[in-house]
Enzyme design. Structure first.
Site, PDB file in Angstrom:
ATOM      1  N   GLY A   1      -5.214  -4.939   7.040  1.00 23.82           N
ATOM      2  CA  GLY A   1      -4.395  -4.526   5.851  1.00 23.82           C
ATOM      3  C   GLY A   1      -3.505  -3.422   5.808  1.00 23.82           C
ATOM      4  O   GLY A   1      -3.477  -2.924   7.058  1.00 23.82           O
TER       5      GLY A   1
ATOM      6  N   ASP B   1      -3.030  -0.111   5.101  1.00 19.00           N
ATOM      7  CA  ASP B   1      -3.836   1.436   4.842  1.00 19.00           C
ATOM      8  C   ASP B   1      -5.122   0.892   4.196  1.00 19.00           C
ATOM      9  O   ASP B   1      -5.348   1.495   3.065  1.00 19.00           O
ATOM     10  CB  ASP B   1      -2.861   2.152   3.947  1.00 19.00           C
ATOM     11  CG  ASP B   1      -1.568   2.605   4.607  1.00 19.00           C
ATOM     12  OD1 ASP B   1      -1.552   2.523   5.788  1.00 19.00           O
ATOM     13  OD2 ASP B   1      -0.731   2.677   4.136  1.00 19.00           O
TER      14      ASP B   1
ATOM     15  N   ARG C   1       7.110 -11.308  16.726  1.00 17.76           N
ATOM     16  CA  ARG C   1       6.163 -10.152  16.525  1.00 17.76           C
ATOM     17  C   ARG C   1       5.090 -10.225  17.269  1.00 17.76           C
ATOM     18  O   ARG C   1       4.528  -9.084  17.577  1.00 17.76           O
ATOM     19  CB  ARG C   1       5.907 -10.172  14.885  1.00 17.76           C
ATOM     20  CG  ARG C   1       5.363  -9.073  14.125  1.00 17.76           C
ATOM     21  CD  ARG C   1       6.184  -7.762  14.256  1.00 17.76           C
ATOM     22  NE  ARG C   1       5.431  -6.462  13.510  1.00 17.76           N
ATOM     23  CZ  ARG C   1       5.978  -5.587  13.083  1.00 17.76           C
ATOM     24  NH1 ARG C   1       6.998  -5.621  12.628  1.00 17.76           N
ATOM     25  NH2 ARG C   1       5.057  -4.686  12.591  1.00 17.76           N
TER      26      ARG C   1
ATOM     27  N   ASN D   1      -5.568   5.581  11.768  1.00 17.98           N
ATOM     28  CA  ASN D   1      -4.436   5.983  11.347  1.00 17.98           C
ATOM     29  C   ASN D   1      -4.522   6.987  10.131  1.00 17.98           C
ATOM     30  O   ASN D   1      -5.450   7.262   9.559  1.00 17.98           O
ATOM     31  CB  ASN D   1      -3.970   4.638  10.692  1.00 17.98           C
ATOM     32  CG  ASN D   1      -2.473   4.671  10.500  1.00 17.98           C
ATOM     33  OD1 ASN D   1      -1.608   5.748  10.784  1.00 17.98           O
ATOM     34  ND2 ASN D   1      -1.863   3.574   9.796  1.00 17.98           N
ATOM     35  N   THR D   2      -3.307   7.799  10.056  1.00 17.76           N
ATOM     36  CA  THR D   2      -3.368   8.832   8.994  1.00 17.76           C
ATOM     37  C   THR D   2      -2.501   7.991   7.917  1.00 17.76           C
ATOM     38  O   THR D   2      -1.497   7.398   8.104  1.00 17.76           O
ATOM     39  CB  THR D   2      -2.887  10.023   9.264  1.00 17.76           C
ATOM     40  OG1 THR D   2      -1.468   9.773   9.819  1.00 17.76           O
ATOM     41  CG2 THR D   2      -3.853  10.731  10.329  1.00 17.76           C
ATOM     42  N   HIS D   3      -2.817   8.466   6.809  1.00 18.57           N
ATOM     43  CA  HIS D   3      -1.917   7.981   5.567  1.00 18.57           C
ATOM     44  C   HIS D   3      -1.616   8.956   4.551  1.00 18.57           C
ATOM     45  O   HIS D   3      -2.845   9.641   4.061  1.00 18.57           O
ATOM     46  CB  HIS D   3      -2.360   6.646   4.770  1.00 18.57           C
ATOM     47  CG  HIS D   3      -1.679   6.358   3.468  1.00 18.57           C
ATOM     48  ND1 HIS D   3      -0.545   5.666   3.711  1.00 18.57           N
ATOM     49  CD2 HIS D   3      -2.179   6.158   2.005  1.00 18.57           C
ATOM     50  CE1 HIS D   3       0.036   5.481   2.421  1.00 18.57           C
ATOM     51  NE2 HIS D   3      -1.066   5.671   1.695  1.00 18.57           N
TER      52      HIS D   3
ATOM     53  N   ASP E   1      -7.630  -1.758   9.858  1.00 17.12           N
ATOM     54  CA  ASP E   1      -7.983  -3.024   9.993  1.00 17.12           C
ATOM     55  C   ASP E   1      -6.564  -4.081   9.535  1.00 17.12           C
ATOM     56  O   ASP E   1      -5.626  -3.506   9.856  1.00 17.12           O
ATOM     57  CB  ASP E   1      -9.124  -3.280   8.888  1.00 17.12           C
ATOM     58  CG  ASP E   1      -8.513  -3.365   7.438  1.00 17.12           C
ATOM     59  OD1 ASP E   1      -7.342  -2.892   7.178  1.00 17.12           O
ATOM     60  OD2 ASP E   1      -9.260  -3.227   6.333  1.00 17.12           O
TER      61      ASP E   1
HETATM   62  C1  GRF Z   1       2.643  11.424   8.415  1.00 21.13           C
HETATM   63  O1  GRF Z   1       2.472  11.789   6.808  1.00 21.13           O
HETATM   64  C2  GRF Z   1       2.096   9.990   8.277  1.00 21.13           C
HETATM   65  O2  GRF Z   1       1.120  10.080   7.634  1.00 21.13           O
HETATM   66  C3  GRF Z   1       3.178   9.247   7.690  1.00 21.13           C
HETATM   67  O3  GRF Z   1       4.465   9.740   8.331  1.00 21.13           O
HETATM   68  C4  GRF Z   1       4.206  11.060   8.607  1.00 21.13           C
HETATM   69  C5  GRF Z   1       4.455  11.507  10.109  1.00 21.13           C
HETATM   70  O4  GRF Z   1       4.556  12.673  10.449  1.00 21.13           O
HETATM   71  N1  GRF Z   1       2.886   7.883   8.029  1.00 21.13           N
HETATM   72  P1  GRF Z   1       4.726  13.184  11.909  1.00 21.13           P
HETATM   73  O5  GRF Z   1       5.737  12.267  12.860  1.00 21.13           O
HETATM   74  O6  GRF Z   1       3.449  13.282  12.316  1.00 21.13           O
HETATM   75  O7  GRF Z   1       5.424  14.616  11.690  1.00 21.13           O
END
Ligand code: GRF
Length: 226
Positions: free
Chosen positions: A169, A171, A91, A133-135, A167
Site C-alpha cells: 500500500g 504508506d 513498471r 520507509n519514512t513518511h 507493504d
Molecule cells: C522526507 O521527508 C521523506 O519522508 C519524504 O521526502 C523527504 C526526503 O528528504 N518522502 P531527504 O531527501 O532525505 O532530504
C-alpha cells in the site's frame, strides 16, 4: 537475545522467526534508495562512521540521475546505481530490475529514504518484511506525497513522521516508530517539513541501527525490535 549483531529476523502473520542470515544477506549491510536531496541518507552515512553503529551502507540506488542524494553517496565512496522507470517497457520490468540491482549487494535491510516510487510485486517478493520507509506524517493520517501540506491544510496541531515496514500500500505498512512534531503558528509547508525532517533523521538513524543490530519481528501489524 544472544543473536549475532546484524542478524535481522522478521515474521509477518506467522509464528516463524526467520534469520536473515538464512537468506544470504551480508551481516549489517543495508542498501538505501533515494530520489532527492538525501538528508536522511546523509544522517545514515554520518552514523555509519562509528563502527559501534553496526551498519554498513553497501550501495545507494535512485530512480533518477543528477540528484544530491547520489552525490552525497559518491562523496562518501559508496557505490551508486540508477534504475529509471523510463528505461523499461513496463513498471513491472522496472520493479524487477530494481530488485535485482538491490539484491546484488545482499542487504540485510533496504531503507527507502525519500524514495518517491512505490515498489512492486517482484521487489516485495524479495525484500518484503525487510524494507523500511519514512513518511513525513503520523500514519495513518495523510499518506502519499503531500503529508506536510495536507496536515497543515487540515489544521492539525501535531503531526510528525513515521518509520514503517513497506507493504503493497501507500504508506500503510506496519509501524516501527513515530515522532511527534508540533505545528507552529505561521508554519508554511516548507518550515513544517524541515522540522519534521529533523525528527525523521533522528528516528531513522536510531531505528535502522536497532533493527540491524538487534533484529525485529513483524506479527500482523506489530513490529518488535529485540
Ligand atoms: C522526507 O521527508 C521523506 O519522508 C519524504 O521526502 C523527504 C526526503 O528528504 N518522502 P531527504 O531527501 O532525505 O532530504
Amino acid at each position: 537475545m544472544g543473536r549475532r549483531a546484524g542478524q535481522v529476523r522478521f515474521r509477518i502473520s506467522s509464528p516463524i522467526v526467520t534469520d536473515m542470515a538464512d537468506t544470504g544477506s551480508t551481516t549489517g549491510t543495508i542498501v538505501v534508495l533515494v530520489s532527492g536531496g538525501g538528508t536522511n541518507l546523509q544522517a545514515l552515512i554520518d552514523a555509519t562512521a562509528d563502527p559501534a553503529y553496526g551498519v554498513r551502507i553497501a550501495a545507494v540506488g535512485a530512480d533518477r540521475d543528477d540528484i544530491e542524494g547520489l552525490a552525497r553517496a559518491r562523496r562518501s565512496g559508496i557505490p551508486t546505481f540508477v534504475c529509471r522507470v523510463a528505461d523499461f517497457a513496463t513498471r513491472a520490468d522496472w520493479d524487477a530490475a530494481l530488485a535485482s540491482q538491490v539484491a546484488a549487494y545482499r542487504p540485510a535491510l533496504v531503507v527507502l529514504a525519500g524514495f518517491m516510487k512505490l515498489t512492486g510485486e517482484a521487489f516485495l517478493r524479495q525484500f518484503g518484511g525487510r524494507t523500511v520507509n519514512t513518511h513525513p506524517a503520523l500514519s495513518p493520517s495523510f499518506p502519499g506525497v503531500h503529508g506536510p501540506r495536507e496536515a497543515l491544510d487540515y489544521g492539525v496541531k501535531v503531526t510528525g513522521c513515521t518509520l514503517f515496514v513497506v507493504d503493497s500500500g501507500v504508506d500503510t505498512g506496519p509501524i516501527v516508530a513515530q515522532r511527534a512534531v508540533t505545528v507552529q503558528d505561521g508554519d508554511t509547508v516548507e518550515t513544517l517539513h524541515e522540522r519534521i525532517k529533523i525528527a525523521e533523521r533522528q528516528m531513522l538513524v536510531d531505528y535502522v541501527g536497532r533493527m540491524v543490530r538487534d533484529g525485529f519481528s513483524v506479527i500482523e501489524r506489530k513490529v518488535t525490535i529485540s
